[in-house]
Design a protein around this motif. Structure first.
Motif, PDB file in Angstrom:
ATOM      1  N   ALA A   1      14.054 -13.407  -1.510  1.00  0.00           N
ATOM      2  CA  ALA A   1      13.621 -14.394  -0.518  1.00  0.00           C
ATOM      3  C   ALA A   1      13.446 -15.751  -1.159  1.00  0.00           C
ATOM      4  N   ARG A   2      13.846 -16.777  -0.478  1.00  0.00           N
ATOM      5  CA  ARG A   2      13.750 -18.123  -1.029  1.00  0.00           C
ATOM      6  C   ARG A   2      12.359 -18.714  -0.859  1.00  0.00           C
ATOM      7  N   TYR A   3      11.703 -18.394   0.248  1.00  0.00           N
ATOM      8  CA  TYR A   3      10.428 -19.048   0.541  1.00  0.00           C
ATOM      9  C   TYR A   3       9.314 -18.014   0.607  1.00  0.00           C
ATOM     10  N   GLY A   4       8.830 -17.592  -0.551  1.00  0.00           N
ATOM     11  CA  GLY A   4       7.797 -16.577  -0.603  1.00  0.00           C
ATOM     12  C   GLY A   4       8.417 -15.209  -0.770  1.00  0.00           C
ATOM     13  N   SER A   5       7.624 -14.249  -1.174  1.00  0.00           N
ATOM     14  CA  SER A   5       8.155 -12.939  -1.530  1.00  0.00           C
ATOM     15  C   SER A   5       7.679 -11.797  -0.642  1.00  0.00           C
ATOM     16  N   LYS A   6       6.488 -11.891  -0.105  1.00  0.00           N
ATOM     17  CA  LYS A   6       5.914 -10.786   0.647  1.00  0.00           C
ATOM     18  C   LYS A   6       6.628 -10.580   1.973  1.00  0.00           C
ATOM     19  N   ILE A   7       6.905  -9.311   2.274  1.00  0.00           N
ATOM     20  CA  ILE A   7       7.525  -8.963   3.549  1.00  0.00           C
ATOM     21  C   ILE A   7       6.520  -8.311   4.477  1.00  0.00           C
ATOM     22  N   TYR A   8       5.819  -7.279   3.994  1.00  0.00           N
ATOM     23  CA  TYR A   8       4.969  -6.499   4.905  1.00  0.00           C
ATOM     24  C   TYR A   8       3.908  -5.751   4.106  1.00  0.00           C
ATOM     25  N   SER A   9       2.741  -5.540   4.737  1.00  0.00           N
ATOM     26  CA  SER A   9       1.649  -4.781   4.134  1.00  0.00           C
ATOM     27  C   SER A   9       1.084  -3.807   5.148  1.00  0.00           C
ATOM     28  N   THR A  10       1.064  -2.525   4.809  1.00  0.00           N
ATOM     29  CA  THR A  10       0.456  -1.539   5.697  1.00  0.00           C
ATOM     30  C   THR A  10      -1.056  -1.693   5.744  1.00  0.00           C
ATOM     31  N   VAL A  11      -1.623  -2.228   4.660  1.00  0.00           N
ATOM     32  CA  VAL A  11      -3.069  -2.428   4.621  1.00  0.00           C
ATOM     33  C   VAL A  11      -3.467  -3.484   5.645  1.00  0.00           C
ATOM     34  N   ASP A  12      -2.738  -4.585   5.658  1.00  0.00           N
ATOM     35  CA  ASP A  12      -3.017  -5.641   6.626  1.00  0.00           C
ATOM     36  C   ASP A  12      -2.867  -5.127   8.052  1.00  0.00           C
ATOM     37  N   ALA A  13      -1.911  -4.213   8.250  1.00  0.00           N
ATOM     38  CA  ALA A  13      -1.649  -3.679   9.587  1.00  0.00           C
ATOM     39  C   ALA A  13      -2.589  -2.537   9.938  1.00  0.00           C
ATOM     40  N   GLY A  14      -3.294  -1.982   8.945  1.00  0.00           N
ATOM     41  CA  GLY A  14      -4.178  -0.852   9.201  1.00  0.00           C
ATOM     42  C   GLY A  14      -3.423   0.403   9.593  1.00  0.00           C
ATOM     43  N   ALA A  15      -2.210   0.573   9.030  1.00  0.00           N
ATOM     44  CA  ALA A  15      -1.371   1.710   9.402  1.00  0.00           C
ATOM     45  C   ALA A  15      -0.660   2.259   8.170  1.00  0.00           C
ATOM     46  N   PRO A  16      -1.276   3.207   7.443  1.00  0.00           N
ATOM     47  CA  PRO A  16      -0.628   3.797   6.269  1.00  0.00           C
ATOM     48  C   PRO A  16       0.718   4.428   6.621  1.00  0.00           C
TER      49      PRO A  16
END
Length: 212
Positions: free
Chosen positions: A98-113
């Motif tokens: 990714a050119r602008y930042g690296s993070k795509i997704y977090s299950t922790v942020d979503a509260g869904a393991p």
């Protein structure tokens, strides 16, 4: 056999690095990511004794090409999961492409393991291999090459690409219904038939345990 390495002269991800993408190769982005402060700082904030100093992480490279480093050891009294057992993890998915930042997704942020049965063919091989070597409660940073992740679009049948674009196929994939922006970001990188290659995934994984 496995080998161990400790990347040198690596600095945490900085905003300036992403502001000049034409000057930053995937290898450089990967170097920035592998020893960046563990995403546990925000996503695994409730994990007791989770290390946030990753400047000296020593990565092990398996025969398959998977690279991993344990940020927090799990419970040695509980064995690692094996094929046929259902596991539950939280993860933070990032990319070197990714050119602008690296993070795509977090299950922790979503509260869904994320849960699946090991060996059932539903999950990318790199994540399966990484989890099988963990103990419950552990946190591991893994670098998953394209051959162990979502198949290269240049050699992938169109039906598989279409599955990926619709939020199906090999997981984990950001849920298309509840994480529209994250899924679109994922799709543009890993379900793009016009992309000549697929970049490495960098994932921080916490294993919660196994179930029969």
């Amino acid at each position: 056999d496995v080998s161990q390495s400790s990347p040198s002269n690596v600095t945490p991800v900085s905003a300036s690095a992403w502001q000049a993408p034409q000057q930053v190769s995937d290898n450089a982005r990967r170097s920035l990511l592998v020893n960046a402060p563990i995403f546990a700082v925000s996503s695994f904030a409730t994990v007791a004794n989770a290390s946030t100093d990753t400047s000296n992480l020593k990565f092990t490279t398996s025969n398959s090409g998977l690279q991993y480093a344990d940020v927090k050891e799990g419970s040695l009294s509980t064995p690692s999961p094996t094929d046929g057992q259902t596991v539950s993890i939280d993860y933070v998915m990032s990319t070197t492409g990714a050119r602008y930042g690296s993070k795509i997704y977090s299950t922790v942020d979503a509260g869904a393991p994320y849960r699946w049965k090991l060996g059932d063919g539903s999950t990318i091989p790199g994540l399966e291999e990484a989890v099988k070597g963990m103990n419950p409660g552990g946190i591991r940073r893994v670098i998953i090459p394209s051959k162990l992740a979502y198949q290269s679009s240049s050699s992938t049948p169109i039906s598989i690409i279409q599955e990926c674009e619709s939020g199906k196929g090999l997981g984990p994939v950001p849920p298309i219904e509840t994480a529209v922006g994250e899924f679109q970001r994922f799709k543009n990188i890993y379900c793009n038939p016009d992309r000549q290659y697929q970049p490495d995934l960098v994932m921080d994984v916490k294993l919660y345990g196994k179930r029969n």
